[in-house]
Design an enzyme around this catalytic site. Structure first.
Site, short mmCIF file in Angstrom:
data_model
loop_
_atom_site.label_atom_id
_atom_site.label_comp_id
_atom_site.label_asym_id
_atom_site.label_seq_id
_atom_site.Cartn_x
_atom_site.Cartn_y
_atom_site.Cartn_z
CG HIS A 1 10.12 -24.99 11.70
ND1 HIS A 1 10.20 -24.96 13.09
CD2 HIS A 1 11.27 -25.58 11.28
CE1 HIS A 1 11.34 -25.50 13.49
NE2 HIS A 1 12.02 -25.88 12.41
CG HIS B 1 8.71 -28.78 10.27
ND1 HIS B 1 8.39 -28.25 11.50
CD2 HIS B 1 10.01 -29.16 10.34
CE1 HIS B 1 9.46 -28.27 12.27
NE2 HIS B 1 10.45 -28.83 11.60
CB CYS C 1 0.77 -2.50 4.77
SG CYS C 1 0.54 -3.53 6.22
CB THR D 1 1.99 -2.60 11.11
OG1 THR D 1 0.79 -3.05 10.46
CG2 THR D 1 1.75 -1.27 11.83
N GLY D 2 2.81 -4.18 8.34
CA GLY D 2 2.82 -5.56 7.81
C GLY D 2 1.65 -6.37 8.31
CG ASP E 1 -0.36 0.21 2.53
OD1 ASP E 1 0.88 0.34 2.62
OD2 ASP E 1 -1.11 0.28 3.53
CG HIS E 2 -0.76 4.75 1.55
ND1 HIS E 2 -1.83 3.88 1.65
CD2 HIS E 2 -0.65 5.36 2.75
CE1 HIS E 2 -2.35 3.98 2.86
NE2 HIS E 2 -1.67 4.87 3.55
C1 RB5 Z 1 -1.98 2.74 6.52
O1 RB5 Z 1 -2.00 3.94 7.21
C2 RB5 Z 1 -1.75 1.59 7.48
O2 RB5 Z 1 -2.89 1.39 8.28
C3 RB5 Z 1 -1.39 0.32 6.73
O3 RB5 Z 1 -0.27 0.55 5.95
C4 RB5 Z 1 -1.04 -0.89 7.59
O4 RB5 Z 1 -0.09 -0.56 8.54
C5 RB5 Z 1 -2.18 -1.64 8.14
O5 RB5 Z 1 -2.00 -2.70 8.75
#
Ligand code: RB5
Length: 149
Positions: free
Chosen positions: A97, A132, A64, A66-67, A7-8
């Site tokens: 695993h 596994h 993203c 946080t991922g 994403d952005h």
């Molecule tokens: C975008 O602001 C943020 O929410 C997204 O990139 C991600 O971290 C969501 O899990």
């Protein structure tokens, strides 16, 4: 071929990782996003996940902020085993695993240097099979609702 999407919040790290992969001679399909206009991470998780389950891509990488969003989204796709990693040990173990077929990264969590190390470790590790495999098979059974209660 590795499918990559973000994403952005992850678009800049995505470009770094795509360049790194190509410099290692790995073919990359970049599904976007391509600028920092606000967008929705499930859309890219879906695009990358579908390429992986359809066998078009060998594996996928999703980014993203946080991922977390991309990992939750990708894991809703049957056949995807997405692992959110912030260090190399988990990245390696997710292959050995868990036979993870998608790697998720948080661009607001890890810097570019750590992220490239994580990607390198993840690419080089192989699924260990054996006991596994039985556990990965049970993940598939959970997806199908077929695991005994
Ligand atoms: C975008 O602001 C943020 O929410 C997204 O990139 C991600 O971290 C969501 O899990």
């Amino acid at each position: 071929m590795i499918a990559i999407g973000a994403d952005h919040a992850g678009v800049r790290l995505k470009a770094e990782i795509a360049e790194y992969l190509r410099s290692r001679g790995i073919a990359v399909e970049d599904v976007g996003t391509f600028d920092e206009t606000s967008t929705d991470y499930p859309d890219y998780a879906e695009k990358v996940g579908r390429l992986v389950v359809d066998g078009v891509a060998d594996r996928g990488i999703l980014i993203c902020g946080t991922g977390i969003g991309v990992s939750i989204s990708a894991n809703k796709i049957a056949g995807i085993r997405a692992a959110l990693c912030s260090e190399t040990f988990s990245a390696r173990m997710s292959r050995e695993h868990n036979d993870a077929n998608v790697l998720c990264l948080g661009a607001r969590v890890v810097g570019g240097g750590v992220a490239l190390d994580i990607v390198g470790s993840w690419l080089e590790a192989a699924f260990a099979g054996g006991r596994h495999q039985r556990r990965v098979d049970k993940i598939g059974a959970l997806e199908r609702g077929a695991l005994a209660r």
